[in-house]
Design an enzyme around this catalytic site. Structure first.
Site, PDB file in Angstrom:
ATOM      1  N   ARG A   1     -31.189 -50.463  -5.181  1.00 25.18           N
ATOM      2  CA  ARG A   1     -32.008 -49.701  -6.133  1.00 25.18           C
ATOM      3  C   ARG A   1     -31.747 -50.225  -7.548  1.00 25.18           C
ATOM      4  O   ARG A   1     -31.541 -49.470  -8.493  1.00 25.18           O
ATOM      5  CB  ARG A   1     -31.693 -48.215  -6.013  1.00 25.18           C
ATOM      6  CG  ARG A   1     -32.207 -47.598  -4.705  1.00 25.18           C
ATOM      7  CD  ARG A   1     -31.924 -46.098  -4.617  1.00 25.18           C
ATOM      8  NE  ARG A   1     -32.753 -45.459  -3.607  1.00 25.18           N
ATOM      9  CZ  ARG A   1     -32.405 -45.301  -2.325  1.00 25.18           C
ATOM     10  NH1 ARG A   1     -31.234 -45.755  -1.897  1.00 25.18           N
ATOM     11  NH2 ARG A   1     -33.221 -44.689  -1.475  1.00 25.18           N
TER      12      ARG A   1
ATOM     13  N   ASP B   1     -23.760 -47.703 -11.000  1.00 26.02           N
ATOM     14  CA  ASP B   1     -23.310 -48.939 -11.653  1.00 26.02           C
ATOM     15  C   ASP B   1     -24.019 -49.245 -12.963  1.00 26.02           C
ATOM     16  O   ASP B   1     -25.252 -49.170 -13.053  1.00 26.02           O
ATOM     17  CB  ASP B   1     -23.572 -50.160 -10.755  1.00 26.02           C
ATOM     18  CG  ASP B   1     -22.848 -50.109  -9.441  1.00 26.02           C
ATOM     19  OD1 ASP B   1     -21.824 -49.418  -9.371  1.00 26.02           O
ATOM     20  OD2 ASP B   1     -23.308 -50.758  -8.490  1.00 26.02           O
TER      21      ASP B   1
ATOM     22  N   GLU C   1     -22.035 -44.869  -5.210  1.00 32.92           N
ATOM     23  CA  GLU C   1     -21.764 -45.745  -6.358  1.00 32.92           C
ATOM     24  C   GLU C   1     -22.857 -45.577  -7.403  1.00 32.92           C
ATOM     25  O   GLU C   1     -24.030 -45.415  -7.078  1.00 32.92           O
ATOM     26  CB  GLU C   1     -21.711 -47.201  -5.883  1.00 32.92           C
ATOM     27  CG  GLU C   1     -20.992 -48.133  -6.823  1.00 32.92           C
ATOM     28  CD  GLU C   1     -20.699 -49.494  -6.182  1.00 32.92           C
ATOM     29  OE1 GLU C   1     -21.090 -50.505  -6.784  1.00 32.92           O
ATOM     30  OE2 GLU C   1     -20.107 -49.521  -5.084  1.00 32.92           O
TER      31      GLU C   1
ATOM     32  N   GLU D   1     -23.805 -52.914 -14.662  1.00 37.80           N
ATOM     33  CA  GLU D   1     -23.257 -54.270 -14.517  1.00 37.80           C
ATOM     34  C   GLU D   1     -23.834 -55.153 -15.619  1.00 37.80           C
ATOM     35  O   GLU D   1     -25.037 -55.127 -15.878  1.00 37.80           O
ATOM     36  CB  GLU D   1     -23.598 -54.847 -13.147  1.00 37.80           C
ATOM     37  CG  GLU D   1     -22.882 -54.163 -11.998  1.00 37.80           C
ATOM     38  CD  GLU D   1     -23.280 -54.717 -10.647  1.00 37.80           C
ATOM     39  OE1 GLU D   1     -22.389 -54.994  -9.837  1.00 37.80           O
ATOM     40  OE2 GLU D   1     -24.500 -54.871 -10.402  1.00 37.80           O
TER      41      GLU D   1
ATOM     42  N   GLN E   1     -27.683 -54.606 -15.750  1.00 39.67           N
ATOM     43  CA  GLN E   1     -28.249 -54.147 -14.481  1.00 39.67           C
ATOM     44  C   GLN E   1     -27.688 -52.770 -14.144  1.00 39.67           C
ATOM     45  O   GLN E   1     -26.497 -52.516 -14.337  1.00 39.67           O
ATOM     46  CB  GLN E   1     -27.882 -55.134 -13.373  1.00 39.67           C
ATOM     47  CG  GLN E   1     -28.378 -54.759 -11.981  1.00 39.67           C
ATOM     48  CD  GLN E   1     -28.220 -55.911 -10.998  1.00 39.67           C
ATOM     49  OE1 GLN E   1     -28.958 -56.892 -11.049  1.00 39.67           O
ATOM     50  NE2 GLN E   1     -27.249 -55.819 -10.102  1.00 39.67           N
ATOM     51  N   THR E   2     -28.544 -51.867 -13.668  1.00 40.93           N
ATOM     52  CA  THR E   2     -28.090 -50.577 -13.171  1.00 40.93           C
ATOM     53  C   THR E   2     -28.416 -50.493 -11.679  1.00 40.93           C
ATOM     54  O   THR E   2     -29.379 -51.100 -11.210  1.00 40.93           O
ATOM     55  CB  THR E   2     -28.768 -49.401 -13.909  1.00 40.93           C
ATOM     56  OG1 THR E   2     -30.188 -49.457 -13.713  1.00 40.93           O
ATOM     57  CG2 THR E   2     -28.453 -49.448 -15.398  1.00 40.93           C
ATOM     58  N   ASN E   3     -27.588 -49.725 -10.966  1.00 42.53           N
ATOM     59  CA  ASN E   3     -27.808 -49.586  -9.527  1.00 42.53           C
ATOM     60  C   ASN E   3     -27.233 -48.257  -9.065  1.00 42.53           C
ATOM     61  O   ASN E   3     -26.308 -47.708  -9.687  1.00 42.53           O
ATOM     62  CB  ASN E   3     -27.160 -50.740  -8.754  1.00 42.53           C
ATOM     63  CG  ASN E   3     -27.852 -51.001  -7.422  1.00 42.53           C
ATOM     64  OD1 ASN E   3     -28.671 -50.205  -6.960  1.00 42.53           O
ATOM     65  ND2 ASN E   3     -27.522 -52.109  -6.786  1.00 42.53           N
TER      66      ASN E   3
END
Length: 337
Positions: free
Chosen positions: A142, A114, A112, A116, A129-131
């Protein structure tokens, strides 16, 4: 068990092409797909509305349901982008996501990437937010979280993901905000299997705003997230045989650059992170006593985050006192990032 992927040759060419495209700023000339050409509805019935002959999509959240769409193809690496305008006013508990995933195919070891967007109470800013997850590593977060130098509910802004076999770069308005590099120590935690692109809006009341303290208030519904300028530029993969169907390419290898972040863009990224990053897992001492192997600790970032949150980022007691609120910067601040 490792899966053999027979499409690496064409994917490698695409990776080189993408590096050249983004380094040269040519991403602005990549083709924009209409909804019917590249996407299909994921959920939400009439909460998804297509506008401008398929060039724009509105996703809404109301008491009944959220909504979302997904790319028709799986991709192994590529450049994926959308211009997004977020809902305004009271948006606590609302989550808008623009992300890549293969959880529907690899349920126990999915990947994934992301973006968000987390809503907030009236008068407070949206947070971004990034992940990144690889090979089902959902127990290892992360995340990074940021404020923005503009109000994302005022107008459309471009959010982009560049994904190659060695790095992932997140962009806001063509400014890189995060570079995530693959390291040998990560093992399978780097996303390496074909993924679809998703866009959704949904009720995240249990966690999205102050850990669930503020929930979605449907008095302000419908919450509408608007998407346009949809770009899918990558290596499409057959979902059954996992063989390459099509690899997009717009640049010759002669224009290949050795780096996808120019010195000028790296300076802007460093400035953005210095001014706007409010959380990074690499500095979270309450979750990770030792930083994860891919983390490169920047002493200046560490010190700034420690002052921002001494408990999370540096062992100290939280002092309850006057809170400092970020002043809204003008749009011209983008030039100084």
């Amino acid at each position: 068990m490792l899966m053999k992927l027979p499409y690496l040759g064409s994917s490698l060419f695409l990776v080189l092409t993408l590096v050249s495209v983004v380094a040269s700023g040519s991403e602005k000339r990549l083709p924009i797909l209409s909804f019917d050409e590249g996407y299909t509805q994921l959920f939400g019935d009439d909460n998804l509305v297509i506008h401008r002959d398929g060039k724009a999509v509105h996703l809404s959240l109301n008491e009944r349901t959220g909504s979302g769409f997904v790319s028709q193809d799986l991709y192994l690496h590529g450049y994926f982008s959308a211009s997004i305008k977020l809902p305004s006013d009271y948006t606590a508990g609302v989550v808008v996501a623009f992300y890549m995933s293969n959880g529907d195919i690899f349920e126990k070891n999915h990947d994934e990437i992301d973006f968000e967007f987390l809503g907030n109470i009236r008068g407070k800013d949206w947070r971004i937010q990034t992940n990144v997850y690889g090979n089902g590593s959902t127990n290892v977060g992360r995340e990074e979280r940021y404020n923005l130098w503009f109000d994302p509910a005022d107008d459309f802004h471009q959010y982009s993901i560049l994904w190659t076999d060695s790095q992932i770069i997140f962009y806001v308005d063509n400014i890189p905000i995060r570079e995530f590099k693959r390291t040998a120590a990560m093992g399978g935690d780097f996303p390496s299997k074909p993924m679809s692109l998703y866009a959704t809006i949904w009720d995240g009341s249990d966690w999205a705003t102050n850990g669930g303290k503020y929930r979605v208030n449907y008095k302000y519904a419908p919450y509408v997230a608007k998407f346009s300028d949809l770009i899918l530029h990558g290596c499409a993969v057959d979902p059954i045989e996992f063989s390459s169907k099509r690899c997009d390419s717009t640049q010759s290898l002669e224009r290949l650059s050795t780096t996808s972040i120019t010195p000028s863009k790296r300076s802007k990224m460093d400035s953005f992170r210095r001014k706007h990053m409010t959380y990074s897992y690499c500095y979270d001492q309450t979750r990770y006593k030792v930083p994860l192997p891919e983390c490169v600790v920047n002493p200046q970032e560490a010190e700034r985050l420690k002052k921002f949150d001494p408990v999370t980022f540096g062992g100290g007691r939280r002092h309850h006192g006057k809170r400092h609120h970020r002043t809204r910067a003008s749009r011209s601040e983008a030039d100084s990032i």
